[in-house]
Design a protein around this motif. Structure first.
Motif, PDB file in Angstrom:
ATOM      1  N   ARG A 102       0.840  -1.205   0.000  1.00 39.07           N
ATOM      2  CA  ARG A 102       0.000   0.000   0.000  1.00 39.07           C
ATOM      3  C   ARG A 102       0.875   1.254   0.000  1.00 39.07           C
ATOM      4  N   LEU A 103       1.940   1.261   0.807  1.00 35.67           N
ATOM      5  CA  LEU A 103       2.840   2.412   0.853  1.00 35.67           C
ATOM      6  C   LEU A 103       3.519   2.648  -0.513  1.00 35.67           C
ATOM      7  N   ALA A 104       3.893   1.553  -1.166  1.00 33.08           N
ATOM      8  CA  ALA A 104       4.529   1.669  -2.494  1.00 33.08           C
ATOM      9  C   ALA A 104       3.551   2.300  -3.485  1.00 33.08           C
ATOM     10  N   TYR A 105       2.285   1.896  -3.389  1.00 35.96           N
ATOM     11  CA  TYR A 105       1.257   2.447  -4.280  1.00 35.96           C
ATOM     12  C   TYR A 105       1.066   3.952  -4.020  1.00 35.96           C
ATOM     13  N   GLU A 106       1.039   4.334  -2.736  1.00 34.45           N
ATOM     14  CA  GLU A 106       0.851   5.732  -2.383  1.00 34.45           C
ATOM     15  C   GLU A 106       2.030   6.590  -2.842  1.00 34.45           C
ATOM     16  N   GLU A 107       3.237   6.012  -2.771  1.00 32.94           N
ATOM     17  CA  GLU A 107       4.416   6.726  -3.249  1.00 32.94           C
ATOM     18  C   GLU A 107       4.351   6.949  -4.748  1.00 32.94           C
ATOM     19  N   GLU A 108       3.885   5.941  -5.485  1.00 31.78           N
ATOM     20  CA  GLU A 108       3.766   6.057  -6.934  1.00 31.78           C
ATOM     21  C   GLU A 108       2.769   7.136  -7.337  1.00 31.78           C
ATOM     22  N   LYS A 109       1.727   7.341  -6.521  1.00 33.05           N
ATOM     23  CA  LYS A 109       0.691   8.323  -6.848  1.00 33.05           C
ATOM     24  C   LYS A 109       1.157   9.757  -6.653  1.00 33.05           C
ATOM     25  N   LYS A 110       2.184   9.949  -5.818  1.00 31.52           N
ATOM     26  CA  LYS A 110       2.647  11.311  -5.523  1.00 31.52           C
ATOM     27  C   LYS A 110       3.303  11.961  -6.749  1.00 31.52           C
TER      28      LYS A 110
END
Length: 435
Positions: free
Chosen positions: A427-435
């Motif tokens: 989930r954290l990796a996904y949130e980082e990609e969205k930034k």
């Protein structure tokens, strides 16, 4: 000295001699046993070096060094992975394609996300969302990737990769889509009835199928430092029959004729004792090599029999443990463990250490390999909502819904072995990609 005292002293000396003799015999037995075990574990090159040293130190033993690169009609170099990685090979084609910068950016992203087999486990909508490109442009880049060499790269799975190589043969395509397992099991009559063609035609199509490459990345290196591996077991398929060839050092080992005549004709006692010791050592080594080769041959035959689908079609490995193979062959598990150590098999799918073909079962009652379950876990994770990744408990539920009875802690273990991060990290990796 009184006779009784003299007698006791003699007994003490004799007992001491017997003890020393027993210890010496025990040491010899232990040394021979260790040598036999060492020979069992040696691969071809290690055994070659050992025999060279033995022949230099033992006049009774003759040995002509044997190269692992002998020509038996097989192209050994063709079976060894090339240094260039699949990624490098594809990027070189991308650079030569004349695409615009935006198209190259998408193409490089797709290449970076290929799995170790050369498959792409993302659809156009997912890629579009991940990199902010239009879906139709992503789709076009996916088609460009699939046009690259090797044929089948960028496919979603084995079936799609094989279909790209079918050359428009409709019957072959129907077999790929619906009858791969039937082909493996030799159910030609069943296929014949369902497709409305002769069994002979099915057999011809199956031969075409076996020439296709189910794994696009096969034959490419990892891009890391190359380790040169010399296989000593070679497997080839001839008209549906798997045939093995195993390199054999023993054929070049023998007893020296000159010193054997000297031993037979007699010489002084010290020379005879020396030659006898050398002869016994040479015979022991030859017998140990025979046991090694016999166990290796039996083990390889059992592996090939149990993993036939993998060797013919590149399928998933079947559950198989060293203990099961040991029981089937009537030897100890430790013998199998030693015989598969550091020995490599070359086949159409590449070069593999013999240990690779052993897969433990997750439970005693399930005929499902750990390899298969890891692939199922990866499939489930790849299909999850990346904003709300599945916990190990949820993955366990999904596996159980697929008929796989497994505990959550086992799922966590296999997920880690498959190098899949836990849900919070995903989930954290996904949130980082969205930034």
């Amino acid at each position: 000295m009184p006779f009784m005292q003299f007698y006791c002293d003699i007994l003490k000396i004799m007992n001491r001699l017997n003890v020393n003799l027993n210890v010496t015999q025990q040491l010899n037995i232990t040394a021979d046993l260790l040598t036999s075990i060492d020979i069992m574990e040696m691969n071809f090159d290690e055994l070659n070096e050992f025999l060279m040293q033995e022949s230099e130190s033992n006049v009774m033993m003759d040995y002509e060094g044997m190269s692992a690169g002998f020509d038996d009609g097989m192209d050994l170099l063709g079976n060894i992975s090339q240094d260039k990685s699949l990624k490098t090979h594809l990027e070189e084609q991308a650079m030569m394609s004349g695409l615009k910068e935006e198209e190259l950016k998408i193409l490089y992203f797709l290449i970076d996300n290929l799995d170790e087999r050369g498959f792409l486990n993302l659809d156009a909508s997912e890629v579009s969302e991940m990199i902010g490109a239009k879906e139709d442009k992503v789709q076009k880049s996916m088609e460009t990737l699939r046009s690259f060499d090797p044929v089948g790269v960028g496919s979603a799975n084995v079936v799609e990769a094989l279909l790209l190589q079918s050359g428009g043969d409709e019957d072959l395509e129907r077999i790929i889509e619906n009858h791969l397992r039937d082909i493996y099991e030799g159910k030609f009559n069943k296929i014949s009835k369902e497709l409305g063609i002769s069994a002979e035609e099915v057999f011809k199509i199956s031969k075409k199928l076996k020439k296709l490459n189910p794994i696009p990345a096969m034959g490419f290196g990892t891009g890391e430092d190359v380790i040169f591996i010399k296989p000593e077991i070679f497997l080839r398929e001839e008209e549906g029959v798997l045939k093995t060839t195993i390199l054999d050092n023993k054929i070049n080992v023998g007893i020296n004729d000159y010193y054997m005549r000297m031993l037979r004709e007699g010489a002084d006692k010290d020379t005879v004792d020396y030659l006898k010791k050398g002869y016994n050592r040479a015979k022991f080594i030859i017998n140990s090599i025979e046991r090694r080769n016999s166990n290796l041959e039996m083990t390889v035959e059992e592996i090939v029999k149990r993993q036939r689908e993998f060797f013919l079609f590149g399928g998933t490995l079947r559950p198989m443990t060293q203990i099961e193979v040991a029981r089937a062959l009537g030897v100890s598990a430790s013998t199998i463990s030693r015989i598969v150590r550091n020995k490599y098999l070359s086949c159409s799918a590449g070069i593999f250490e013999l240990k690779y073909f052993f897969n433990r079962r997750p439970t005693e009652t399930q005929n499902i390999s750990a390899d298969f379950i890891k692939k199922q876990i990866r499939s489930i994770v790849e299909g999850e909502d990346r904003a709300k990744p599945l916990s190990d408990e949820k993955i366990t539920d999904k596996l159980q819904s697929r008929g796989i009875d497994i505990k959550r802690r086992t799922v966590a273990k296999y997920r880690k072995e498959a190098k899949i991060p836990k849900s919070t990290l995903r989930r954290l990796a996904y949130e980082e990609e969205k930034k």
